[in-house]
Design an enzyme around this catalytic site. Structure first.
Site, PDB file in Angstrom:
ATOM      1  N   GLU A 146       0.856  -1.182   0.000  1.00 21.53           N
ATOM      2  CA  GLU A 146       0.000   0.000   0.000  1.00 21.53           C
ATOM      3  C   GLU A 146       0.892   1.232   0.000  1.00 21.53           C
ATOM      4  OE1 GLU A 146      -0.921  -2.395   2.396  1.00 21.53           O
ATOM      5  OE2 GLU A 146      -2.673  -3.087   1.272  1.00 21.53           O
ATOM      6  N   TYR A 162       7.370   2.437  -7.887  1.00 23.50           N
ATOM      7  CA  TYR A 162       6.813   1.079  -7.922  1.00 23.50           C
ATOM      8  C   TYR A 162       6.340   0.720  -9.333  1.00 23.50           C
ATOM      9  CZ  TYR A 162       6.853   1.213  -2.786  1.00 23.50           C
ATOM     10  OH  TYR A 162       7.245   1.290  -1.469  1.00 23.50           O
TER      11      TYR A 162
HETATM   12  C1  LIG Z   1      10.145   7.419  -2.359  1.00 29.12           C
HETATM   13  C2  LIG Z   1      11.603   7.275  -1.948  1.00 29.12           C
HETATM   14  C3  LIG Z   1      11.787   5.957  -1.207  1.00 29.12           C
HETATM   15  C4  LIG Z   1      12.491   7.300  -3.200  1.00 29.12           C
HETATM   16  O1  LIG Z   1      13.840   7.088  -2.793  1.00 29.12           O
HETATM   17  P1  LIG Z   1      15.093   7.453  -3.739  1.00 29.12           P
HETATM   18  O2  LIG Z   1      16.264   6.679  -3.245  1.00 29.12           O
HETATM   19  O3  LIG Z   1      15.237   8.924  -3.811  1.00 29.12           O
HETATM   20  O4  LIG Z   1      14.559   6.880  -5.131  1.00 29.12           O
HETATM   21  P2  LIG Z   1      15.384   6.591  -6.467  1.00 29.12           P
HETATM   22  O5  LIG Z   1      16.489   7.573  -6.626  1.00 29.12           O
HETATM   23  O6  LIG Z   1      15.738   5.154  -6.512  1.00 29.12           O
HETATM   24  O7  LIG Z   1      14.268   6.908  -7.563  1.00 29.12           O
HETATM   25  C5  LIG Z   1      13.446   5.887  -8.083  1.00 29.12           C
HETATM   26  C6  LIG Z   1      12.284   6.500  -8.822  1.00 29.12           C
HETATM   27  O8  LIG Z   1      11.343   7.020  -7.888  1.00 29.12           O
HETATM   28  C7  LIG Z   1      10.733   8.187  -8.439  1.00 29.12           C
HETATM   29  N1  LIG Z   1      11.085   9.343  -7.602  1.00 29.12           N
HETATM   30  C8  LIG Z   1      11.920   9.335  -6.541  1.00 29.12           C
HETATM   31  N2  LIG Z   1      11.954  10.571  -5.978  1.00 29.12           N
HETATM   32  C9  LIG Z   1      11.112  11.343  -6.705  1.00 29.12           C
HETATM   33  C10 LIG Z   1      10.707  12.702  -6.609  1.00 29.12           C
HETATM   34  N3  LIG Z   1      11.180  13.523  -5.643  1.00 29.12           N
HETATM   35  N4  LIG Z   1       9.804  13.165  -7.501  1.00 29.12           N
HETATM   36  C11 LIG Z   1       9.316  12.365  -8.471  1.00 29.12           C
HETATM   37  N5  LIG Z   1       9.672  11.053  -8.636  1.00 29.12           N
HETATM   38  C12 LIG Z   1      10.556  10.566  -7.752  1.00 29.12           C
HETATM   39  C13 LIG Z   1      11.277   8.339  -9.837  1.00 29.12           C
HETATM   40  O9  LIG Z   1      10.436   7.616 -10.704  1.00 29.12           O
HETATM   41  C14 LIG Z   1      12.633   7.670  -9.705  1.00 29.12           C
HETATM   42  O10 LIG Z   1      13.110   7.211 -10.931  1.00 29.12           O
HETATM   43  P3  LIG Z   1      14.052   8.182 -11.814  1.00 29.12           P
HETATM   44  O11 LIG Z   1      15.208   8.535 -10.956  1.00 29.12           O
HETATM   45  O12 LIG Z   1      14.384   7.329 -12.988  1.00 29.12           O
HETATM   46  O13 LIG Z   1      13.224   9.399 -12.151  1.00 29.12           O
HETATM   47  C15 LIG Z   1      12.073   8.463  -1.042  1.00 29.12           C
HETATM   48  O14 LIG Z   1      11.639   9.672  -1.619  1.00 29.12           O
HETATM   49  C16 LIG Z   1      11.581   8.385   0.400  1.00 29.12           C
HETATM   50  O15 LIG Z   1      12.231   7.805   1.261  1.00 29.12           O
HETATM   51  N6  LIG Z   1      10.405   8.980   0.673  1.00 29.12           N
HETATM   52  C17 LIG Z   1       9.850   8.956   2.034  1.00 29.12           C
HETATM   53  C18 LIG Z   1       9.391   7.574   2.425  1.00 29.12           C
HETATM   54  C19 LIG Z   1       8.371   7.031   1.447  1.00 29.12           C
HETATM   55  O16 LIG Z   1       7.471   7.743   1.018  1.00 29.12           O
HETATM   56  N7  LIG Z   1       8.484   5.733   1.143  1.00 29.12           N
HETATM   57  C20 LIG Z   1       7.601   5.044   0.215  1.00 29.12           C
HETATM   58  C21 LIG Z   1       6.351   4.603   0.860  1.00 29.12           C
HETATM   59  S1  LIG Z   1       6.498   3.043   1.645  1.00 29.12           S
END
Ligand SMILES: CC(C)(COP(=O)(O)OP(=O)(O)OC[C@H]1O[C@@H](n2cnc3c(N)ncnc32)[C@H](O)[C@@H]1OP(=O)(O)O)[C@@H](O)C(=O)NCCC(=O)NCCS
Length: 145
Positions: free
Chosen positions: A103, A115
């Site tokens: 979720e 995802y």
């Molecule tokens: C969501 C989260 C886990 C992404 O972590 P990250 O290490 O920065 O992600 P990645 O660098 O591997 O990016 C993977 C993809 O996620 C998406 N993404 C990540 N950050 C994004 C942002 N700020 N805006 C838009 N898309 C984003 C993109 O599709 C990205 O792919 P791309 O780099 O080819 O554009 C991070 O922002 C986070 O920890 N958020 C808070 C916790 C959370 O919401 N967790 C998920 C719910 S369980």
């Protein structure tokens, strides 16, 4: 130096710090112990030996459920969460997990996008699933092939 590894108890304190930075209802260090019980597992991305991102999966028979995935705010947009997710999918496959569910908050466009790119599809909406603040969840599923 970057390393992807299974989460072990010695990582819980650093994982908990990231939980507190990222979520309104963080898992306690004690609850994180669930990730080392039974068939459950967690994956951490270490940067210079410290946890920079992690994800967890609880597993029952051939079904897995992603608990949380998060990246420390100082290490975002470097592909760490994608690397963790990809390692989780590999580990699940090794363990015979065929269906994976999760979720995610409806407003969390970044996570939803991540995802979808990893091969999950959106199944539907669970109304009012989250608290602090109250929000709908999008339920997503991953099936290999
Ligand atoms: C969501 C989260 C886990 C992404 O972590 P990250 O290490 O920065 O992600 P990645 O660098 O591997 O990016 C993977 C993809 O996620 C998406 N993404 C990540 N950050 C994004 C942002 N700020 N805006 C838009 N898309 C984003 C993109 O599709 C990205 O792919 P791309 O780099 O080819 O554009 C991070 O922002 C986070 O920890 N958020 C808070 C916790 C959370 O919401 N967790 C998920 C719910 S369980």
């Amino acid at each position: 130096m970057q390393e992807i590894t299974l989460i072990r108890p010695e990582h819980f304190a650093e994982v908990h710090t990231i939980e507190e930075l990222c979520f309104s209802e963080p898992w306690s260090e004690r609850s994180l112990g669930l990730l080392c019980e039974g068939e459950n597992f967690g994956i951490a991305a270490l940067v210079d030996g410290r946890v920079a991102a992690y994800g967890g999966m609880t597993c029952v028979l051939d079904e897995g459920s992603v608990t949380n995935i998060a990246t420390h705010p100082d290490f975002r947009r470097r592909g760490l969460a994608s690397a963790v997710l990809s390692a989780m999918l590999c580990e699940a496959e090794k363990r015979g997990i065929e269906n994976i569910f999760l979720e995610v908050r409806a407003s969390n466009d970044a996570a939803r996008d991540m995802y979808l790119k990893a091969g999950f599809c959106e199944l539907g909406v669970r109304r009012g699933f989250y608290r602090h603040p109250t929000e709908d969840a999008i339920q997503m599923a991953y099936r290999k092939n």
